[in-house]
Motif scaffolding. Structure first.
Motif, short mmCIF file in Angstrom:
data_model
loop_
_atom_site.label_atom_id
_atom_site.label_comp_id
_atom_site.label_asym_id
_atom_site.label_seq_id
_atom_site.Cartn_x
_atom_site.Cartn_y
_atom_site.Cartn_z
N LEU A 131 0.83 -1.20 0.00
CA LEU A 131 0.00 0.00 0.00
C LEU A 131 0.87 1.25 0.00
O LEU A 131 1.86 1.33 0.73
CB LEU A 131 -0.93 0.02 1.22
N THR A 132 0.47 2.22 -0.80
CA THR A 132 1.17 3.51 -0.85
C THR A 132 0.69 4.38 0.29
O THR A 132 -0.52 4.49 0.55
CB THR A 132 0.89 4.21 -2.19
N ILE A 133 1.63 5.01 0.98
CA ILE A 133 1.29 5.89 2.09
C ILE A 133 1.41 7.34 1.65
O ILE A 133 2.25 7.68 0.80
CB ILE A 133 2.21 5.61 3.31
N ALA A 148 -5.16 0.74 9.86
CA ALA A 148 -5.19 1.68 8.75
C ALA A 148 -6.53 1.63 8.04
O ALA A 148 -7.21 0.60 7.99
CB ALA A 148 -4.07 1.38 7.76
N GLN A 149 -6.90 2.79 7.51
CA GLN A 149 -8.04 2.89 6.61
C GLN A 149 -7.47 2.89 5.19
O GLN A 149 -6.65 3.74 4.85
CB GLN A 149 -8.84 4.17 6.87
N ALA A 150 -7.88 1.92 4.40
CA ALA A 150 -7.19 1.72 3.13
C ALA A 150 -8.16 1.33 2.01
O ALA A 150 -9.30 0.93 2.25
CB ALA A 150 -6.13 0.63 3.29
N THR A 176 -0.99 -10.26 -2.44
CA THR A 176 -2.41 -10.45 -2.66
C THR A 176 -3.09 -9.21 -3.25
O THR A 176 -4.04 -9.33 -4.01
CB THR A 176 -3.11 -10.85 -1.34
N GLY A 177 -2.64 -8.03 -2.89
CA GLY A 177 -3.29 -6.82 -3.39
C GLY A 177 -2.39 -5.60 -3.28
O GLY A 177 -1.34 -5.63 -2.63
N THR A 178 -2.80 -4.55 -3.94
CA THR A 178 -2.11 -3.26 -3.89
C THR A 178 -3.15 -2.18 -3.59
O THR A 178 -4.35 -2.44 -3.62
CB THR A 178 -1.40 -2.94 -5.21
N GLY A 179 -2.69 -0.97 -3.31
CA GLY A 179 -3.63 0.12 -3.04
C GLY A 179 -2.96 1.26 -2.33
O GLY A 179 -1.76 1.51 -2.50
N PHE A 180 -3.72 1.94 -1.47
CA PHE A 180 -3.16 3.08 -0.75
C PHE A 180 -3.85 3.24 0.60
O PHE A 180 -4.97 2.76 0.82
CB PHE A 180 -3.27 4.37 -1.57
N ILE A 181 -3.15 3.93 1.51
CA ILE A 181 -3.64 4.18 2.86
C ILE A 181 -4.10 5.63 2.95
O ILE A 181 -3.36 6.55 2.56
CB ILE A 181 -2.54 3.90 3.90
N THR A 182 -5.28 5.84 3.46
CA THR A 182 -5.77 7.21 3.65
C THR A 182 -5.44 7.73 5.05
O THR A 182 -5.22 8.93 5.23
CB THR A 182 -7.28 7.26 3.43
N ASP A 183 -5.40 6.83 6.04
CA ASP A 183 -5.09 7.25 7.42
C ASP A 183 -4.69 6.01 8.21
O ASP A 183 -5.14 4.89 7.91
CB ASP A 183 -6.31 7.91 8.06
N TYR A 184 -3.82 6.21 9.22
CA TYR A 184 -3.42 5.06 10.03
C TYR A 184 -2.99 5.53 11.41
O TYR A 184 -2.67 6.71 11.63
CB TYR A 184 -2.28 4.28 9.35
N GLU A 185 -2.98 4.58 12.35
CA GLU A 185 -2.44 4.81 13.68
C GLU A 185 -1.60 3.61 14.10
O GLU A 185 -1.87 2.47 13.71
CB GLU A 185 -3.57 5.03 14.70
N THR A 186 -0.54 3.88 14.84
CA THR A 186 0.35 2.81 15.30
C THR A 186 -0.19 2.22 16.59
O THR A 186 -0.39 2.94 17.58
CB THR A 186 1.78 3.35 15.52
N LEU A 187 -0.43 0.91 16.59
CA LEU A 187 -0.95 0.24 17.77
C LEU A 187 0.17 -0.20 18.70
O LEU A 187 0.13 0.05 19.90
CB LEU A 187 -1.80 -0.97 17.35
N THR A 188 1.16 -0.88 18.16
CA THR A 188 2.29 -1.33 18.96
C THR A 188 3.58 -1.12 18.17
O THR A 188 3.58 -1.12 16.93
CB THR A 188 2.17 -2.83 19.32
#
Length: 659
Positions: A131-133, A148-150, A176-188
């Motif tokens: 996924l592209t960030i 992430a929201q992707a 399996t797939g490609t795409g992009f991330i619109t927003d994310y947060e680090t959990l650990t």
């Protein structure tokens, strides 16, 4: 004739990897998924005859061909088994682990390990997506767990027959797939140590695209405009870590460890310095392979370097046709899909050609003058570049539809600059960058800019990049067979029959002539359609026009269609507007009606269905009508001038293996 066949049958081992490769390539390029039962039965019959009865060379070749075919099937369906995403998933929430980061000039892509259930797959095990960030977002660390929201898209399938199939490439690269991330947060955050994390740390410290390309093996880190210049100048291979880099670094490592070992008396009294230096150099070179990303070309070069190191240890000659065949077979059994990848093809084509040309030649310059040594060096440099260029020509033309005419000039001028100046500066500069000293990397950038200026001058020469028509698969196979005959067929030098004295050259010429004739005489499609019928291309006055100027889902389809139509890639796509949402394409042999919107479909379908002048109907929406279903075309296809339709494969294992 009998003597000729007996002499060539003695080299059957050299033919072994090629026969297996042809069998595997046949499976990977078939337009449909074969019935394995019949192929297995044929193999069992041939193999049984081979075991219990004296066989001739033809049956042996058939048996090996079928084995290569079946091994490709086994590897594809049993060993790989990458989950396949059947459809695009938009605005989805995923929880993923960052396992690698792909750094390029303009984008940063995260390779994520995601549970299958997050992607609505029946297989709940983890699978990989790329996924592209957003370039403004903070890049997570390798080992982090993120939510992430992707948008995740299924890998694009083949856009036209005999074109590049990205979905197949993704399947065999565990994607399996490609795409992009619109927003994310680090959990650990996990502070782990791995090869990927070390590579990312070097990338951050060095902050140089030269380090990214020549040390870390990132293929897209060189600016696109620069890479086009290097390719046109004929030295695009510099940016793919392969034999050139492994040979240089392996030689430097051996020399370094040899000097160190020679200076330590405790070691040299017990073990010859060359043995200790060879082992240390091999181990360090293996580390470089992993740091560089361990691509196919890198592994091939490392295998050959390993054979050379083994030869040094045992006092034997490693540069032989048999050893390169062993390296070929090792990589084939590791992954038979390598035979379809351009890096594998170019690497082995070049080295087979060089061993064929230089194999029997022995040079002794010990007692010669300086002038003779310089002349000898120029001869070796020119012939090495020329032979490598000639033997890789079919693969370059087939994969890139163009040939750099001045590659000999570019390699003679620029490769020494990379070998003697840029590579040492980048290696030492990358090491020093860990200590926050980037002086050598800045010097390397200046030398690079000067080299780029020279490459630009070469690229600006007339006809520097010669366009090549699309090469059909059958023509490509014959071209490869031509070079195999040239290298492996052994002529009878003492024969009175001219054919047997020049057999390899005659067979080479015949195969080349047949392949070129097929390319020249091949018909070109006049109508193109992607599998989902979102994009169509129509040929008017030998120029392609499309139903839309751009299509995000089929970004590469425009250039793919142009390659099949012998056109150069352009920035602007010519759009032909469809009146009222319906395009009518007429030729001397057939008429096609294309409906791209729902309202025109309701309004015009019945009329088009009963119109005797309409031979084919293509719709963006899936339609069925029993009265004119024979007119409705589905899936991807191309239509030729005579009305013949050739469909794009859509039912291979990497498309729908669970169905």
């Amino acid at each position: 004739m009998k003597e000729f066949l007996v002499k060539n049958s003695e080299n059957w081992f050299l033919w072994l990897p090629f026969i297996l490769a042809f069998g595997a390539a046949m499976y990977f390029t078939m337009p449909f998924e074969p019935n394995i039962k019949y192929v297995t039965l044929a193999f069992i019959v041939c193999f049984s005859i081979f075991l219990f009865k004296k066989t001739n060379g033809v049956l042996r070749c058939v048996t090996l061909f079928l084995f290569g075919f079946l091994y490709a099937v086994f590897y594809t369906q049993i060993i790989v088994n990458t989950p396949v995403l059947k459809y695009d998933i938009r605005d989805i929430i995923i929880t993923a682990n960052v396992i690698d980061i792909d750094n390029s000039e303009d984008k940063t892509r995260l390779i994520l390990s995601v549970p299958g259930k997050d992607l609505k797959l029946s297989d709940t095990h983890n699978t990989n997506i790329k996924l592209t960030i957003n370039e403004d977002a903070q890049i997570p660390c390798i080992g982090d767990t993120i939510r992430a929201q992707a948008y995740v898209f299924a890998p694009a399938r083949m856009e036209a027959p005999e074109s590049f199939d990205y979905s197949r490439w993704a399947y065999f690269n565990d994607l399996t797939g490609t795409g992009f991330i619109t927003d994310y947060e680090t959990l650990t955050h996990q502070d782990i140590t791995s090869i990927n994390k070390i590579r990312q740390a070097i990338h951050v410290k060095a902050d140089s695209f030269l380090t990214d390309s020549l040390i870390l093996g990132y293929k897209n880190s060189v600016p696109k405009t620069d890479k086009k210049i290097w390719t046109t100048a004929g030295i695009g291979h510099i940016w793919s870590i392969s034999g050139f880099h492994i040979t240089l670094i392996g030689g430097w490592l051996f020399a370094l460890f040899y000097l160190i070992c020679r200076s330590i008396c405790f070691i040299t009294k017990r073990v010859p310095a060359r043995i200790t230096a060879t082992i240390c150099a091999w181990a360090t070179l293996l580390g470089y392979v992993f740091i560089s990303g361990a691509s196919v070309a890198t592994w091939r070069a490392f295998l050959m370097a390993s054979l050379v190191f083994i030869a040094v240890l045992v006092g034997r000659n490693a540069v032989s046709m048999r050893n390169i065949c062993i390296a070929f077979l090792i990589l084939f059994f590791v992954n038979p899909h390598f035979v379809t990848q351009v890096g594998f093809q170019l690497s082995f084509a070049a080295i087979f050609g060089l061993i064929w040309f230089f194999g029997d030649k022995k040079f002794n310059t010990a007692d010669k003058s300086i002038f003779y040594k310089i002349k000898h060096w120029l001869y070796v440099a020119i012939m090495t570049t020329l032979i490598a260029t000639v033997f890789t020509l079919p693969f370059i033309a087939s994969n890139f539809n163009s040939v750099p005419l001045y590659s000999l000039l570019g390699n003679l001028i620029l490769v020494p600059v990379f070998s003697v100046i840029i590579m040492p500066l980048v290696i030492l500069g990358t090491i020093l960058s860990v200590l926050d000293c980037n002086l050598l990397l800045r010097i390397a950038d200046n030398v690079y800019n000067f080299s780029l200026y020279i490459a630009q001058r070469i690229a600006d020469l007339p006809m520097s990049n010669l366009g090549i028509p699309h090469i059909p698969n059958i023509a490509f196979i014959i071209l490869v067979l031509a070079f195999i005959c040239l290298v492996l067929v052994k002529p009878l030098t003492n024969s009175t029959v001219w054919f047997y004295r020049r057999a390899n050259y005659i067979l080479f010429s015949i195969c080349i002539s047949v392949a070129v004739s097929i390319v020249v005489l091949q018909p070109h499609p006049v109508f193109y359609a992607t599998p989902d019928h979102e994009l169509i291309g129509m040929v008017y006055n030998k120029k392609l026009e499309f139903n839309k100027a751009r299509a995000a889902n089929h970004y590469f389809a425009f250039d793919t269609f142009r390659k099949l139509n012998n056109e150069e890639p352009v920035e602007y796509n010519i759009r032909r507007k469809c009146p009222d949402g319906v395009c009518i394409y007429k030729s001397n042999k057939f008429t096609v009606a294309y409906i791209q919107k729902f309202v025109p479909l309701q309004k015009h379908f019945t009329e088009l269905c009963y119109d005797k002048n309409i031979d084919f109907i293509v719709s963006y929406f899936d339609i069925y009508n029993s009265k004119c279903n024979h007119k409705i075309l589905r899936n991807g296809f191309v239509i030729y001038k005579n009305g013949h339709i050739k469909y794009t494969p859509t039912n291979r294992w990497w498309h729908n293996q669970h169905e």
